[in-house]
Design a protein around this motif. Sequence first.
Motif, short mmCIF file in Angstrom:
data_model
loop_
_atom_site.label_atom_id
_atom_site.label_comp_id
_atom_site.label_asym_id
_atom_site.label_seq_id
_atom_site.Cartn_x
_atom_site.Cartn_y
_atom_site.Cartn_z
N SER A 165 -24.50 -53.73 10.95
CA SER A 165 -25.44 -53.97 9.84
C SER A 165 -26.76 -54.55 10.35
CB SER A 165 -24.80 -54.91 8.81
OG SER A 165 -23.63 -54.33 8.26
N SER A 166 -26.67 -55.50 11.25
CA SER A 166 -27.89 -56.10 11.81
C SER A 166 -28.68 -55.07 12.61
CB SER A 166 -27.54 -57.30 12.68
OG SER A 166 -26.78 -56.89 13.82
N GLN A 167 -27.97 -54.18 13.34
CA GLN A 167 -28.67 -53.13 14.09
C GLN A 167 -29.37 -52.16 13.15
OE1 GLN A 167 -29.14 -52.95 17.33
NE2 GLN A 167 -27.94 -54.80 17.72
N LEU A 168 -28.66 -51.81 12.04
CA LEU A 168 -29.26 -50.91 11.07
C LEU A 168 -30.49 -51.52 10.43
CD1 LEU A 168 -29.15 -48.26 9.48
CD2 LEU A 168 -27.58 -49.39 7.87
N GLU A 169 -30.41 -52.79 10.06
CA GLU A 169 -31.55 -53.48 9.48
C GLU A 169 -32.71 -53.55 10.45
OE1 GLU A 169 -33.61 -55.27 6.44
OE2 GLU A 169 -31.61 -54.33 6.41
N HIS A 170 -32.37 -53.78 11.71
CA HIS A 170 -33.41 -53.83 12.74
C HIS A 170 -34.11 -52.47 12.87
CE1 HIS A 170 -35.51 -54.71 16.45
NE2 HIS A 170 -34.85 -53.75 17.09
N GLN A 171 -33.35 -51.40 12.85
CA GLN A 171 -33.95 -50.07 12.94
C GLN A 171 -34.80 -49.76 11.71
OE1 GLN A 171 -33.97 -48.24 15.62
NE2 GLN A 171 -32.63 -49.68 16.72
N GLN A 172 -34.35 -50.20 10.53
CA GLN A 172 -35.14 -49.99 9.32
C GLN A 172 -36.47 -50.73 9.40
OE1 GLN A 172 -32.62 -51.12 6.07
NE2 GLN A 172 -31.40 -49.22 6.10
N VAL A 173 -36.41 -51.94 9.91
CA VAL A 173 -37.66 -52.71 10.08
C VAL A 173 -38.59 -52.00 11.06
CG1 VAL A 173 -38.62 -54.87 10.92
CG2 VAL A 173 -36.61 -54.89 9.44
N ARG A 174 -38.05 -51.44 12.12
CA ARG A 174 -38.88 -50.72 13.08
C ARG A 174 -39.51 -49.49 12.43
NH1 ARG A 174 -36.11 -49.57 18.72
NH2 ARG A 174 -38.26 -48.87 19.06
N VAL A 175 -38.72 -48.78 11.61
CA VAL A 175 -39.26 -47.61 10.92
C VAL A 175 -40.38 -48.01 9.97
CG1 VAL A 175 -38.72 -45.78 9.27
CG2 VAL A 175 -37.15 -46.25 11.16
N GLU A 176 -40.19 -49.10 9.22
CA GLU A 176 -41.24 -49.58 8.32
C GLU A 176 -42.51 -49.95 9.09
OE1 GLU A 176 -39.56 -52.75 6.14
OE2 GLU A 176 -38.21 -51.48 4.95
N ASN A 177 -42.31 -50.60 10.21
CA ASN A 177 -43.48 -50.98 11.03
C ASN A 177 -44.21 -49.74 11.53
OD1 ASN A 177 -43.06 -53.73 10.74
ND2 ASN A 177 -41.74 -53.87 12.54
N LEU A 178 -43.46 -48.71 11.94
CA LEU A 178 -44.10 -47.48 12.39
C LEU A 178 -44.84 -46.79 11.26
CD1 LEU A 178 -41.31 -46.05 14.74
CD2 LEU A 178 -43.51 -47.06 15.42
N GLU A 179 -44.25 -46.78 10.06
CA GLU A 179 -44.93 -46.17 8.92
C GLU A 179 -46.21 -46.92 8.58
OE1 GLU A 179 -42.07 -46.15 5.83
OE2 GLU A 179 -40.95 -44.43 6.60
N LEU A 180 -46.13 -48.27 8.60
CA LEU A 180 -47.35 -49.05 8.34
C LEU A 180 -48.40 -48.79 9.41
CD1 LEU A 180 -45.75 -52.47 7.27
CD2 LEU A 180 -46.95 -50.83 5.80
#
Length: 263
Positions: A165-180
């Motif tokens: 779960s923490s890895q998935l959340e980390h990847q989601q945060v990375r995706v959001e940062n890339l989109e921003l």
Amino acid sequence: RGAPAERRARAKSAAMQVEYSNEGGGEASHRSASVLLMEAQQAEAAESLGAHASRRGEGFCLVDSLPYVDRVDEALRSQAEELIEAELQTLPKGPSDYLRELPRAEDFDFGKCPLSEEAYNRAGGGVGAGSTAGALDVSRYALEEPAGKDAKSAAAWRDAIANASSQLEHQQVRVENLELLLQSGAAVWRAANAQVEGLCGRVESMAGGLGKEAEALNRERKLHQFASGNKIHSLEQAWYGQVHKNTEVQAACNRLEGELQRT
């Protein structure tokens, strides 16, 4: 070297002796006397101004040089270097000995910061080929299911799910940062560059203004010193002529007194 009053008296006495002993000896002898008398007047001025400053509780430093006007003999440079070298010889230690007083890095006291000591030891232990003591721990970034005897452990599976779960959340945060970054990264970068350019422009403008002020001040100082130098030169010539006349009158008076005593 003695008090200013004593130096003034000695200088005046030496100047008068030079004038009397070199009467008719040419400009060189009179110039030496004028230099001695000038030193006497400088000592008198320093004594007067220094006493006035000390009564007001201030420091005093007599500045009697015009860098743009005064001509310095090149031989004085070698004399100054010799004096500096002689002064260095009297020091208890050489220039290379000053760094020895500073503590070495390995002698640093970590008593007030145990975390720094732990990090320093960990980094120091990782030095060398094949050493892994200072390497980063990346085991928590691995997604591995429990194996062996932990395959039937509920606690091990809960830990694995929490890690996933923490890895998935980390990847989601990375995706959001890339989109921003894709959406507004270029604009933010241009704004940051504009801010830096504006700051550089202001600093360059300030530096240019200060440079112009310094140049104007040096130009004004140079012109003032040239004007003062010409005035000082004319006054020095007039002073030298008066001193020479006074010495001639004094010498004539001495001769007349000697003739009267002989008669």
